[in-house]
Enzyme design. Structure first.
Site, PDB file in Angstrom:
ATOM      1  N   CYS A 188      10.654  -7.279   5.854  1.00 48.96           N
ATOM      2  CA  CYS A 188       9.388  -6.589   6.155  1.00 48.96           C
ATOM      3  C   CYS A 188       8.614  -6.252   4.896  1.00 48.96           C
ATOM      4  CB  CYS A 188       9.613  -5.330   6.979  1.00 48.96           C
ATOM      5  SG  CYS A 188      10.269  -5.674   8.608  1.00 48.96           S
ATOM      6  N   LYS A 238      18.369   5.603   9.597  1.00 51.54           N
ATOM      7  CA  LYS A 238      18.846   5.110   8.297  1.00 51.54           C
ATOM      8  C   LYS A 238      19.693   6.154   7.577  1.00 51.54           C
ATOM      9  CE  LYS A 238      14.779   2.211   7.639  1.00 51.54           C
ATOM     10  NZ  LYS A 238      15.157   0.817   7.759  1.00 51.54           N
ATOM     11  N   ASP A 294       6.510   7.150   1.550  1.00 53.82           N
ATOM     12  CA  ASP A 294       7.434   6.544   2.504  1.00 53.82           C
ATOM     13  C   ASP A 294       8.851   6.801   1.988  1.00 53.82           C
ATOM     14  OD1 ASP A 294       9.186   4.873   3.805  1.00 53.82           O
ATOM     15  OD2 ASP A 294       7.973   3.058   3.575  1.00 53.82           O
ATOM     16  N   GLN A 354      13.886   4.977   2.591  1.00 54.20           N
ATOM     17  CA  GLN A 354      15.088   4.593   1.841  1.00 54.20           C
ATOM     18  C   GLN A 354      15.526   5.684   0.860  1.00 54.20           C
ATOM     19  OE1 GLN A 354      16.899   2.102   2.625  1.00 54.20           O
ATOM     20  NE2 GLN A 354      15.483   0.855   3.813  1.00 54.20           N
ATOM     21  N   HIS A 365       6.796  -1.722   2.235  1.00 57.20           N
ATOM     22  CA  HIS A 365       7.244  -2.232   3.528  1.00 57.20           C
ATOM     23  C   HIS A 365       6.004  -2.403   4.412  1.00 57.20           C
ATOM     24  CE1 HIS A 365       9.184  -1.898   7.537  1.00 57.20           C
ATOM     25  NE2 HIS A 365      10.310  -2.210   6.936  1.00 57.20           N
TER      26      HIS A 365
HETATM   27  N1  PMP Z   1       9.783   1.854   4.859  1.00 57.25           N
HETATM   28  C1  PMP Z   1      10.857   1.366   4.256  1.00 57.25           C
HETATM   29  C2  PMP Z   1      10.934   1.413   2.763  1.00 57.25           C
HETATM   30  C3  PMP Z   1      11.881   0.814   5.021  1.00 57.25           C
HETATM   31  O1  PMP Z   1      12.967   0.315   4.412  1.00 57.25           O
HETATM   32  C4  PMP Z   1      11.766   0.787   6.413  1.00 57.25           C
HETATM   33  C5  PMP Z   1      12.851   0.163   7.289  1.00 57.25           C
HETATM   34  N2  PMP Z   1      13.309  -1.060   6.840  1.00 57.25           N
HETATM   35  C6  PMP Z   1      10.628   1.330   6.999  1.00 57.25           C
HETATM   36  C7  PMP Z   1       9.664   1.859   6.194  1.00 57.25           C
HETATM   37  C8  PMP Z   1      10.416   1.350   8.466  1.00 57.25           C
HETATM   38  O2  PMP Z   1      11.354   2.143   9.082  1.00 57.25           O
HETATM   39  P1  PMP Z   1      11.426   2.191  10.667  1.00 57.25           P
HETATM   40  O3  PMP Z   1      11.682   0.777  11.106  1.00 57.25           O
HETATM   41  O4  PMP Z   1      12.568   3.098  10.951  1.00 57.25           O
HETATM   42  O5  PMP Z   1      10.131   2.701  11.147  1.00 57.25           O
END
Ligand code: PMP
Length: 410
Positions: free
Chosen positions: A368, A229, A203, A206, A126
């Site tokens: 993203c 999430k 990270d 998910q 991401h």
């Molecule tokens: N990493 C992953 C794998 C994600 O799916 C996301 C959110 N789509 C993020 C990071 C970023 O999360 P946040 O927008 O809550 O900072």
């Protein structure tokens, strides 16, 4: 329904899911990878805080301030236990995963990485696990290499081992891809990176919402995730760090609460985790996060995962004979509840728009993860993502909606 949890019963606990959309359509929410819906208990916990306990924390000597501090610190302790961490000082509350990763880059990265050092990332990251490292690499003249994603959406582990031979100082990868659904072998990857002498950032945005994660077992150096999430509120996230690393890191933001003493000559920093929590934090959100942890624990993370696996398999079956539909990523048996796909000749935005008109919320775009889409030569995909409140009926609705999309574009 083979699921071990009755997801209809679960869905009842989410007020928003009972609300019709576009006047009279049933809301089919298939966008939980972007943000999850919130159960009533989470909403009520935050309301109750504002109605009965609201005060600033850590500083006050009055009853409300003490109650607010206790509630906030209880939420931290609960969240720590939820991810198998004994010492809650290792959990820094941030705004979200993005801020957690930036915090590492701006503090640990700036202090401990030097010109020419190598960072290993993967092609499936991401943007929040790419851009902070790009910014740091530019500032400190670091090198970045990417573990290849194979055509089946899994990481090329031979390539990973080859890159580790180059002795990176830092390895950062996602526990589960928000596009491919791939669940990476985190434990093995962490062990291998440690053997190569690297510090490991995972990270978990998910992962933590969808399956049981035990950091005592995984042993990452840093682990990041977001409250929103996992049925919690927006505005609260977590950075887990090993105590010796957190202690050695300079502060991130300066201000109230992160100091022990301030004079006209300078300042000394507070103990962890407060050293990294400058200013008034998201108190109600922290408490909401604690309520989300209680909620998920009451269902059981193994039950959540089993349910999502069963639904993912069902999604694969339901989508199997949709004309021109191609799912990217691995088979249903080795992925989480994220299904990204293309429909031949139809732009994902059009797909999402028509589905929306039927009350079905999916996401279209690069999610993203632009470099990953580049890797698959795709400008965009449509993504249906699942959570514990989704039902087979939701996926049947998706199928009917896609048939309609095809009919319109035929
Ligand atoms: N990493 C992953 C794998 C994600 O799916 C996301 C959110 N789509 C993020 C990071 C970023 O999360 P946040 O927008 O809550 O900072």
């Amino acid at each position: 329904m083979n699921s071990v949890i009755s997801n209809e019963e679960i869905a009842c606990q989410f007020p928003i899911l009972k609300q019709p959309i576009h006047q009279d359509k049933r809301l089919v929410y298939l966008d939980s990878a972007a943000t999850a819906q919130k159960p009533l208990v989470v909403i009520q916990s935050m309301n109750a805080f504002y109605e009965h306990t609201n005060a600033n924390i850590h500083r006050g000597i009055h009853a409300l301030a003490e109650a607010a501090t206790e509630a906030y610190e209880n939420a931290r302790a609960k969240t720590a236990r939820f991810i198998g961490v004994q010492d809650a000082r290792q959990l820094v509350f941030t705004r979200n995963t993005t801020e957690s990763i930036n915090l590492i880059a701006y503090t640990w990265g700036r202090k401990f990485l030097n010109k020419g050092d190598l960072i290993v990332l993967t092609e499936m990251e991401h943007h929040s696990n790419l851009v902070p490292w790009y910014v740091l690499a530019e500032e400190k003249e670091l090198r970045i290499e990417f573990v290849r994603v194979q055509d089946d959406g899994t990481l090329d582990m031979r390539h990973y081992l080859d890159l580790l031979e180059k002795k990176p100082r830092l390895v950062a990868f996602t526990h589960m891809s928000n596009v491919l659904g791939t669940i990476n072998p985190a434990k093995e990857m962490i062990q291998e990176a440690h053997t190569a002498g690297a510090v490991v950032v995972v990270d978990g945005a998910q992962a933590v919402p969808h399956f049981s994660v035990n950091l005592t077992d995984l042993e990452p150096d840093f682990y990041a995730f977001s409250g929103h999430k996992m049925c919690g509120p927006t505005g609260i996230g977590v950075l887990y760090g090993k105590l010796d690393l957190l202690n050695a890191m300079p502060p991130f933001l300066g201000g109230g609460d992160m100091i022990k003493k301030v004079t006209f000559e300078g300042f000394s920093t507070n103990d962890v985790p407060y050293k990294f929590e400058a200013g008034t934090p998201a108190i109600a959100e922290g408490i909401g996060m604690g309520a989300a942890v209680d909620f998920l624990e009451s269902v059981g993370m193994d039950a959540v995962f089993t349910h999502e696996q069963e639904l993912t398999q069902y999604a694969f079956n339901v989508l199997a004979d949709v004309k021109g539909l191609r799912i990217i990523g691995p088979g249903a048996d080795v992925r989480g509840g994220v299904v990204s796909f293309t429909l031949e000749g139809i732009h994902p935005h059009d797909v999402a728009q028509i589905l929306d008109s039927k009350g079905i919320a999916v996401r279209a775009g690069h999610h993203c993860a632009m470099p990953l889409h580049q890797r698959f030569n795709l400008p965009a995909t449509t993504r249906a993502s699942l959570y514990l409140y989704n039902t087979r009926a939701d996926l049947d609705a998706l199928r009917t909606g896609l048939d309609k999309v095809i009919e319109i574009f035929a």
